[in-house]
Design a protein around this motif. Structure first.
Motif, PDB file in Angstrom:
ATOM      1  N   THR A 122     -13.984  19.217  -4.522  1.00  0.00           N
ATOM      2  CA  THR A 122     -13.939  20.682  -4.507  1.00  0.00           C
ATOM      3  C   THR A 122     -14.653  21.204  -3.269  1.00  0.00           C
ATOM      4  N   THR A 123     -14.089  22.247  -2.674  1.00  0.00           N
ATOM      5  CA  THR A 123     -14.751  22.974  -1.601  1.00  0.00           C
ATOM      6  C   THR A 123     -14.447  24.452  -1.796  1.00  0.00           C
ATOM      7  N   THR A 124     -15.002  25.296  -0.942  1.00  0.00           N
ATOM      8  CA  THR A 124     -14.667  26.720  -0.978  1.00  0.00           C
ATOM      9  C   THR A 124     -14.213  27.155   0.403  1.00  0.00           C
ATOM     10  N   ALA A 125     -13.419  28.224   0.442  1.00  0.00           N
ATOM     11  CA  ALA A 125     -12.921  28.781   1.698  1.00  0.00           C
ATOM     12  C   ALA A 125     -13.194  30.275   1.722  1.00  0.00           C
ATOM     13  N   THR A 126     -13.555  30.776   2.903  1.00  0.00           N
ATOM     14  CA  THR A 126     -13.772  32.204   3.123  1.00  0.00           C
ATOM     15  C   THR A 126     -12.912  32.635   4.299  1.00  0.00           C
ATOM     16  N   PHE A 127     -12.275  33.801   4.182  1.00  0.00           N
ATOM     17  CA  PHE A 127     -11.278  34.239   5.151  1.00  0.00           C
ATOM     18  C   PHE A 127     -11.777  35.462   5.916  1.00  0.00           C
ATOM     19  N   GLY A 128     -11.487  35.491   7.224  1.00  0.00           N
ATOM     20  CA  GLY A 128     -12.008  36.548   8.073  1.00  0.00           C
ATOM     21  C   GLY A 128     -11.090  37.733   8.264  1.00  0.00           C
ATOM     22  N   GLU A 129      -9.804  37.605   7.894  1.00  0.00           N
ATOM     23  CA  GLU A 129      -8.834  38.683   8.093  1.00  0.00           C
ATOM     24  C   GLU A 129      -7.921  38.755   6.870  1.00  0.00           C
ATOM     25  N   PRO A 130      -7.391  39.937   6.557  1.00  0.00           N
ATOM     26  CA  PRO A 130      -6.401  40.020   5.483  1.00  0.00           C
ATOM     27  C   PRO A 130      -5.070  39.424   5.928  1.00  0.00           C
ATOM     28  N   GLY A 131      -4.278  38.973   4.950  1.00  0.00           N
ATOM     29  CA  GLY A 131      -2.973  38.403   5.245  1.00  0.00           C
ATOM     30  C   GLY A 131      -2.721  37.169   4.399  1.00  0.00           C
ATOM     31  N   ASN A 150       0.863  -1.185   0.000  1.00  0.00           N
ATOM     32  CA  ASN A 150       0.000   0.000   0.000  1.00  0.00           C
ATOM     33  C   ASN A 150       0.891   1.224   0.000  1.00  0.00           C
ATOM     34  N   THR A 151       0.657   2.122  -0.932  1.00  0.00           N
ATOM     35  CA  THR A 151       1.431   3.356  -1.021  1.00  0.00           C
ATOM     36  C   THR A 151       0.487   4.543  -0.945  1.00  0.00           C
ATOM     37  N   PRO A 152       0.997   5.729  -0.586  1.00  0.00           N
ATOM     38  CA  PRO A 152       0.123   6.886  -0.388  1.00  0.00           C
ATOM     39  C   PRO A 152      -0.475   7.382  -1.699  1.00  0.00           C
ATOM     40  N   PRO A 153      -1.601   8.095  -1.618  1.00  0.00           N
ATOM     41  CA  PRO A 153      -2.147   8.739  -2.812  1.00  0.00           C
ATOM     42  C   PRO A 153      -1.173   9.783  -3.357  1.00  0.00           C
ATOM     43  N   VAL A 154      -1.297  10.058  -4.642  1.00  0.00           N
ATOM     44  CA  VAL A 154      -0.596  11.175  -5.277  1.00  0.00           C
ATOM     45  C   VAL A 154      -1.630  12.274  -5.461  1.00  0.00           C
ATOM     46  N   ALA A 155      -1.388  13.447  -4.869  1.00  0.00           N
ATOM     47  CA  ALA A 155      -2.426  14.480  -4.821  1.00  0.00           C
ATOM     48  C   ALA A 155      -1.868  15.836  -5.194  1.00  0.00           C
ATOM     49  N   GLN A 156      -2.743  16.659  -5.754  1.00  0.00           N
ATOM     50  CA  GLN A 156      -2.425  18.045  -6.074  1.00  0.00           C
ATOM     51  C   GLN A 156      -3.607  18.927  -5.699  1.00  0.00           C
ATOM     52  N   VAL A 157      -3.303  20.197  -5.395  1.00  0.00           N
ATOM     53  CA  VAL A 157      -4.332  21.179  -5.082  1.00  0.00           C
ATOM     54  C   VAL A 157      -4.231  22.327  -6.066  1.00  0.00           C
ATOM     55  N   ALA A 158      -5.377  22.806  -6.522  1.00  0.00           N
ATOM     56  CA  ALA A 158      -5.430  23.999  -7.366  1.00  0.00           C
ATOM     57  C   ALA A 158      -6.442  24.966  -6.765  1.00  0.00           C
ATOM     58  N   VAL A 159      -6.147  26.260  -6.851  1.00  0.00           N
ATOM     59  CA  VAL A 159      -7.072  27.284  -6.377  1.00  0.00           C
ATOM     60  C   VAL A 159      -7.472  28.151  -7.559  1.00  0.00           C
ATOM     61  N   ASP A 160      -8.703  28.669  -7.521  1.00  0.00           N
ATOM     62  CA  ASP A 160      -9.183  29.472  -8.641  1.00  0.00           C
ATOM     63  C   ASP A 160      -8.395  30.761  -8.802  1.00  0.00           C
ATOM     64  N   ALA A 161      -7.869  31.275  -7.697  1.00  0.00           N
ATOM     65  CA  ALA A 161      -7.060  32.494  -7.757  1.00  0.00           C
ATOM     66  C   ALA A 161      -6.144  32.495  -6.551  1.00  0.00           C
ATOM     67  N   SER A 162      -4.981  33.093  -6.700  1.00  0.00           N
ATOM     68  CA  SER A 162      -4.033  33.125  -5.590  1.00  0.00           C
ATOM     69  C   SER A 162      -4.315  34.276  -4.637  1.00  0.00           C
ATOM     70  N   THR A 163      -5.203  35.195  -5.039  1.00  0.00           N
ATOM     71  CA  THR A 163      -5.556  36.339  -4.204  1.00  0.00           C
ATOM     72  C   THR A 163      -7.069  36.455  -4.136  1.00  0.00           C
ATOM     73  N   VAL A 164      -7.579  36.767  -2.953  1.00  0.00           N
ATOM     74  CA  VAL A 164      -9.020  36.907  -2.763  1.00  0.00           C
ATOM     75  C   VAL A 164      -9.252  37.966  -1.701  1.00  0.00           C
ATOM     76  N   SER A 165     -10.426  38.579  -1.716  1.00  0.00           N
ATOM     77  CA  SER A 165     -10.759  39.616  -0.743  1.00  0.00           C
ATOM     78  C   SER A 165     -11.351  38.992   0.521  1.00  0.00           C
ATOM     79  N   VAL A 166     -11.220  39.708   1.630  1.00  0.00           N
ATOM     80  CA  VAL A 166     -11.835  39.287   2.886  1.00  0.00           C
ATOM     81  C   VAL A 166     -13.335  39.084   2.676  1.00  0.00           C
ATOM     82  N   GLY A 167     -13.841  37.965   3.152  1.00  0.00           N
ATOM     83  CA  GLY A 167     -15.267  37.691   3.070  1.00  0.00           C
ATOM     84  C   GLY A 167     -15.732  37.094   1.763  1.00  0.00           C
ATOM     85  N   ARG A 168     -14.856  36.998   0.756  1.00  0.00           N
ATOM     86  CA  ARG A 168     -15.219  36.404  -0.536  1.00  0.00           C
ATOM     87  C   ARG A 168     -14.755  34.958  -0.578  1.00  0.00           C
TER      88      ARG A 168
END
Length: 699
Positions: A243-252, A172-190
């Motif tokens: 696929t999921t989505t993430a929303t951020f509460g603070e800039p940074g 048994n060997t581990p999965p091979v996985a990659q992550v992609a995001v729609d954009a590398s920058t997003v606004s607070v609350g979006r």
């Protein structure tokens, strides 16, 4: 799209785990299962228990593996001892490596155990005895772990080391996985979409089937300044995609972690191995203004606006004129001279008298007098600022107390007093004596609440009352059946809804009294008060008061200058609901924990007093919707801690040996509980009713 960093480790638990733990908490309360892992709250504590919050983080060194170029990966994880509280510890003196400072460690710590969270690559000449130390400080306590390349710590991160064979060593060997995001920058609350793509070797297989167990992905914040909300924390990987989505509460800048598990990691309970799951990290930059915050200095805390409402809710029921309390706290003039003392007693959680550890077990009690952290902070700020009065127009409406308000249970329907007063001498040994009284009842009545009140508290150690019933069943002791108990500081008992105790017409009360001399001759005439259900109401459940302790009594031994533990057990022979929990110890008592040992041998912590005070024998009344429901065969287990050292300020003499005895200078380990026994059908109905209510309201 940003190129992700790839690491492999065990699944990272976040909100999904919290949902699981809340479900487990519910199951524990109905007595059919419990949490999976015991937690040691503090290394020096004599008792291990499970805490919702308030605990620290232990860094863990998992081991090392070797890269093709001869360098080494030193793998680290952690144990967040809390079951609910996730903790953020920024890089710096509270989260550091020596040498190196920042070695890629997380700053966000999810609850419980997490293996192989990150690796630190060290050169091939690092040396087997060279130490790499990770230190984390939480709540002023620093915990450290030192990793080395000693050969006993070598692990295999690329394949499972269990279940293989000579013909298929890479079973048994581990999965091979990659992550992609729609954009590398997003606004607070979006919201921003996060995509995982993964492939696997199809192992392991489901039990009794030839199809793969299937991959899942679990998302978590790894680093970042604010909260991150994921629409789906944990989900299956279908056809290699999720696929999921993430929303951020603070800039940074945030680092997010996706853990792809092939079914052989945490989902299989595989804490002992280091394969097969894959970590994938990605970074997102969040822009925009931070959420609006007030920039004005916090308004001054005053008695009229801030403190008086707290005192009215939690203090003045006892602290008003005409009660046994040493001062009244109903007005500013009465309160101001005591401000410094109030601060000390409130900050140390000595007052109001509520000695439960709020981070353990059941957290809803119908007689909860405790202050919240925010209320404590207000009292401290007020005292530190000189205890200002403020604008008297801000004062809440004055409370009015009548003679009946000396009773914690409320205005009684019947008060029964000892048939004569007892005169206690000024000096001499403790004295035990029985007094009697007629209730005057001409018809049976169901008790809703009852409370014993000593006539002279200074000389009363305890009172146990017994009901001597006319025409009692054969085998009933002539001295009566136990009715109610008082020890220093007890408030009385108020029973759960539709629950009561029958007091028969013609019953006499026996007062089993324990007195002690205080240097002056005093009189006492103690009394017991009852609140009844209406005459035409018969409650569905009958409650009884039980006590149990460590046995035999002579095994309670508290040596000089020692902290010791003793245990007691009670097996429930019928299904039961536990309505109240009241520890009883003497001056050397420090704490008591009540556990249920379930039928599957797991353990559920019900309640724990962590700073017992002999002056306050509080009966903690479980709220109706959380009172433990336990099946027949459950074993109730009490763990008692006695402190016979000088650190215990109530200790009469740490140089003296102490054992079981009735005097205050002796000691005990005893628990009083209010129990309602149920038949199987009613027990099952209540379990299903509670399960439905909790699942519908929370999930």
């Amino acid at each position: 799209m940003r190129k992700p960093k790839t690491r492999r480790r065990k699944p990272y638990n976040t909100t999904e785990r919290n949902l699981h733990m809340r479900r487990a908490a519910f199951v524990a309360l109905v007595g059919t299962s419990a949490f999976l892992i015991a937690v040691t709250a503090q290394a020096q504590s004599p008792v291990s228990t499970r805490h919702w919050s308030g605990q620290g983080i232990a860094p863990v060194y998992e081991g090392f593996d070797i890269n093709p170029d001869g360098t080494f990966n030193m793998w680290f994880g952690y144990m967040n001892r809390n079951f609910e509280e996730e903790i953020d510890v920024p890089l710096g003196p509270d989260n550091r490596f020596e040498p190196g400072g920042d070695r890629g460690q997380p700053t966000h710590f999810s609850t419980r155990r997490h293996k192989d969270v990150f690796k630190v690559v060290v050169p091939k000449d690092f040396g087997a005895s060279t130490r790499l130390v990770w230190s984390i400080t939480v709540r002023g306590r620093t915990e450290s772990v030192a990793g080395t390349l000693n050969r006993v710590w070598q692990i295999d991160r690329l394949r499972t080391t269990r279940g293989g064979n000579s013909e298929n060593i890479n079973s048994n060997t581990p999965p091979v996985a990659q992550v992609a995001v729609d954009a590398s920058t997003v606004s607070v609350g979006r919201a921003i979409a996060l995509h995982v793509s993964a492939t696997d070797d199809g192992l392991p297989k489901k039990r009794r089937a030839q199809e793969p167990a299937g991959m899942t992905v679990e998302w978590a914040k790894y680093r970042g300044p604010g909260k991150v909300a994921f629409t789906t924390v944990k989900q299956p990987v279908v056809d290699g995609q999720a696929t999921t989505t993430a929303t951020f509460g603070e800039p940074g800048e945030y680092t997010l972690l996706a853990v792809v598990d092939d079914g052989s990691g945490e989902s299989a309970g595989n804490f002992g191995y280091h394969c097969c799951w894959t970590d994938v990290q990605t970074t997102v930059r969040v822009t925009g203004p931070a959420p609006a915050r007030t920039t004005e200095a916090a308004a001054a805390v005053t008695f009229a606006k801030d403190i008086a409402p707290i005192f009215q809710a939690k203090c003045t029921r006892c602290h008003h004129a005409g009660t046994a309390a040493p001062m009244s706290l109903t007005t500013y003039q009465e309160t101001r001279p005591w401000a410094r003392s109030i601060r000390q007693r409130v900050a140390s959680r000595e007052m109001p008298p509520w000695h439960l550890d709020k981070t353990v077990g059941i957290r809803k009690y119908k007689n909860d007098l405790s202050l919240t952290d925010e209320e404590i902070e207000k009292v401290v700020q007020w005292a530190d600022a000189g205890a200002p009065a403020g604008n008297l127009a801000d004062m809440p409406r004055p409370q009015h107390f009548g003679p009946e308000d000396v009773w914690h249970i409320g205005k009684p329907d019947l008060v029964v007093k000892m048939d004569r007063p007892h005169k206690m001498y000024a000096t001499g040994p403790d004295w035990w004596i029985d007094y009697f009284a007629d209730t005057g009842l001409t018809e049976d009545r169901w008790i809703k609440a009852m409370e014993i009140r000593p006539g002279t508290r200074r000389i009363v150690h305890h009172v146990v009352t017994y009901a001597i019933e006319p025409d009692a069943p054969a085998g009933t002791p002539e001295t009566g059946v136990q009715l109610h108990e008082y020890a220093v500081g007890k408030y009385g008992d108020t029973f759960n809804e539709n629950t009561g105790r029958l007091l028969k017409a013609g019953t006499r009360i026996r007062f089993d009294m324990h007195y002690f001399a205080v240097g002056e001759e005093l009189l006492d005439q103690s009394e017991i008060a009852f609140i009844f259900y209406p005459k035409d109401v018969k409650p569905k459940y009958e409650v009884r008061s039980l006590s149990f302790r460590n046995i035999p009594n002579d095994e309670l031994e508290v040596p000089p200058n020692a902290v010791v533990r003793h245990d007691g057990y009670l097996r429930l022979t019928r299904p039961a609901r536990i309505d109240a929990f009241q520890p009883h110890m003497h001056m050397r008592g420090r704490g008591m924990t009540l556990e249920a040992i379930n039928l599957d041998n797991t353990v559920s912590v019900l309640s724990s007093v962590d700073h017992f005070d002999f002056n306050w024998h509080v009966s903690y009344l479980y709220a109706d919707d959380v009172a433990p429901l336990l099946p027949a065969g459950t074993v109730l287990h009490i763990i008692g801690i006695h402190d016979n050292t000088s650190a215990n300020r109530r200790n009469p003499d740490p140089a003296m040996w102490a054992g079981f005895g009735e005097r205050s200078v002796d000691d005990m380990l005893q628990l009083w509980i209010n129990v309602v026994y149920l038949d199987e059908a009613e027990f099952n109905r209540l379990v299903e009713q509670r399960k439905s209510r909790i699942l519908n309201s929370e999930f």
